[in-house]
Design a protein around this motif. Structure first.
Motif, short mmCIF file in Angstrom:
data_model
loop_
_atom_site.label_atom_id
_atom_site.label_comp_id
_atom_site.label_asym_id
_atom_site.label_seq_id
_atom_site.Cartn_x
_atom_site.Cartn_y
_atom_site.Cartn_z
N VAL A 133 0.47 -1.10 0.12
CA VAL A 133 -0.29 -0.34 0.15
C VAL A 133 0.76 1.17 -0.19
O VAL A 133 1.62 1.79 1.21
CB VAL A 133 -1.69 -0.33 0.82
N ASN B 281 -4.98 4.91 -2.97
CA ASN B 281 -5.85 5.00 -2.84
C ASN B 281 -6.55 6.18 -3.31
O ASN B 281 -7.88 6.38 -3.13
CB ASN B 281 -6.02 5.82 -1.07
N THR C 74 1.97 1.11 6.40
CA THR C 74 3.55 1.44 7.59
C THR C 74 4.61 0.28 8.00
O THR C 74 6.19 0.49 7.48
CB THR C 74 2.87 1.29 8.71
N LEU D 243 -12.10 -2.73 5.85
CA LEU D 243 -11.34 -2.20 6.86
C LEU D 243 -11.62 -1.74 7.45
O LEU D 243 -12.61 -1.39 8.21
CB LEU D 243 -11.17 -0.86 6.02
N ARG E 28 -3.14 -5.52 2.66
CA ARG E 28 -3.11 -4.64 2.49
C ARG E 28 -1.68 -3.99 3.62
O ARG E 28 -2.27 -3.35 4.41
CB ARG E 28 -4.45 -3.73 2.24
N ILE E 29 -0.99 -3.90 2.99
CA ILE E 29 0.22 -3.82 4.25
C ILE E 29 1.19 -2.21 3.18
O ILE E 29 1.64 -1.60 2.76
CB ILE E 29 1.90 -4.75 4.12
N ILE F 229 -7.33 0.91 -3.39
CA ILE F 229 -8.18 0.67 -2.84
C ILE F 229 -8.95 1.88 -1.65
O ILE F 229 -9.28 1.23 -0.81
CB ILE F 229 -7.04 -0.67 -2.01
N ARG G 269 3.71 6.77 7.54
CA ARG G 269 2.83 7.92 6.67
C ARG G 269 3.01 8.76 7.23
O ARG G 269 3.29 9.06 8.53
CB ARG G 269 2.01 7.83 6.42
N MET H 216 -4.28 -5.48 7.95
CA MET H 216 -2.85 -4.82 7.71
C MET H 216 -1.41 -4.63 8.00
O MET H 216 -1.59 -5.54 9.01
CB MET H 216 -3.88 -3.31 7.63
N SER H 217 -1.41 -3.52 8.66
CA SER H 217 0.27 -3.56 9.53
C SER H 217 0.50 -4.53 10.75
O SER H 217 0.57 -5.50 11.29
CB SER H 217 1.16 -2.80 9.46
N LYS I 109 -0.08 4.51 -0.68
CA LYS I 109 -0.50 5.85 -0.65
C LYS I 109 0.30 7.06 0.29
O LYS I 109 1.40 6.14 0.70
CB LYS I 109 -1.35 5.61 0.32
N MET J 125 -13.44 -7.37 0.48
CA MET J 125 -12.85 -6.74 0.95
C MET J 125 -13.00 -5.74 2.21
O MET J 125 -14.03 -5.58 2.05
CB MET J 125 -12.02 -5.66 0.09
C1 LIG Z 1 -3.77 2.72 4.20
C2 LIG Z 1 -4.91 1.69 3.81
C3 LIG Z 1 -4.05 0.65 3.93
C4 LIG Z 1 -2.20 0.03 5.63
O1 LIG Z 1 -2.29 -0.12 6.51
P1 LIG Z 1 -1.22 0.16 7.40
O2 LIG Z 1 -1.74 0.16 8.43
O3 LIG Z 1 -0.02 1.42 7.08
O4 LIG Z 1 -0.36 -1.10 6.71
C5 LIG Z 1 -4.89 -0.77 4.19
N1 LIG Z 1 -5.92 -0.81 3.21
C6 LIG Z 1 -6.48 0.57 2.89
C7 LIG Z 1 -7.83 0.72 2.81
C8 LIG Z 1 -5.92 1.54 3.61
O5 LIG Z 1 -6.44 3.21 3.19
#
Ligand SMILES: *Cc1c(COP(=O)(O)O)cnc(C)c1O
Length: 236
Positions: A39, A62, A225, A168, A222-223, A84, A231, A206-207, A41, A166
């Motif tokens: 990821v 993103n 940081t 979040l 989806r990684i 994403i 960031r 995620m991370s 962004k 998916m």
């Molecule tokens: C930023 C983001 C991630 C990654 O998040 P980290 O905590 O930095 O790994 C994954 N998915 C989506 C939709 C994001 O916006």
């Protein structure tokens, strides 16, 4: 700044692969079925280039304008681009034309536009439906109750290939709560599969919670940081 980001990136990638391997072993899963989406962004194109030199190929973005600028800078590399982020209804054409995957489809109007705009020369666009597990008003995603109807409608669109779901989820440091959220996404996919839809993808983890996601069957992590570092402040 003119430093070379690659040694640090290589260390982070190695540590990440160790985490993924350990969680896969604990879950009794083949790590080959767990794909890494970098990821990127807010990261400059140079950071993606350094990641590509380490063998990463799939990048998740993103923000459309930011993604298009990086694609232009990196067009010499054989990368796969995944969107994403939140999708604006009137900005679907570049998604249909320039991305391999869109993970964040959450309404039929957007799916229909992507289907109509996907160029005939390209294979169908791989899509996931984003599910709003916690009913959070500030987040995109289809509510679980409306997912089956949206999934059936999207599966019928010939220029899309509906791959899976998916999420979040609400961030929580509690591993059991992390797993409970991801288990819900897993069960939603299973329910759709038992209706006859062929979904092979769970885009989750995620991370901070990739272990929980791997235990619950994630196929795309989806990684951000854990790979690129923190960031900049004020960015999402
Ligand atoms: C930023 C983001 C991630 C990654 O998040 P980290 O905590 O930095 O790994 C994954 N998915 C989506 C939709 C994001 O916006």
């Amino acid at each position: 700044m003119n430093h070379n980001p690659q040694p640090l990136l290589a260390e982070r990638l190695a540590a990440l692969r160790r985490r993924i391997g350990a969680a896969a072993a604990g879950a009794g899963r083949d790590p080959a079925g767990i794909h890494l989406l970098a990821v990127s962004k807010t990261q400059p194109a140079a950071a993606l280039r350094a990641a590509a030199a380490l063998g990463l190929r799939d990048f998740g973005e993103n923000y459309l304008q930011e993604a298009l600028a990086k694609q232009a800078e990196l067009q010499d590399l054989p990368l796969a681009w995944h969107f994403i982020g939140r999708i604006q209804r009137n900005k679907t054409r570049p998604l249909a034309e320039r991305f391999q995957w869109v993970h964040s489809v959450d309404r039929l109007a957007v799916a229909e536009r992507l289907n109509a705009q996907r160029p005939p020369a390209l294979p169908p666009l791989d899509v996931c439906l984003q599910v709003n597990l916690g009913g959070e008003a500030t987040k995109g995603g289809v509510p679980p109750a409306r997912l089956p109807e949206l999934a059936r409608a999207c599966a019928a669109l010939p220029r899309l290939r509906l791959r899976g779901l998916m999420a979040l989820p609400r961030p929580t440091p509690d591993p059991r709560a992390q797993r409970a959220q991801y288990a819900e996404l897993r069960r939603l996919r299973e329910a759709l599969c038992s209706e006859g839809l062929e979904l092979d993808t769970l885009s989750m983890g995620m991370s901070a919670d990739l272990e929980a996601a791997i235990y619950e069957g994630a196929t795309w992590l989806r990684i951000g940081t854990a790979l690129f570092g923190a960031r900049r402040k004020g960015t999402v």
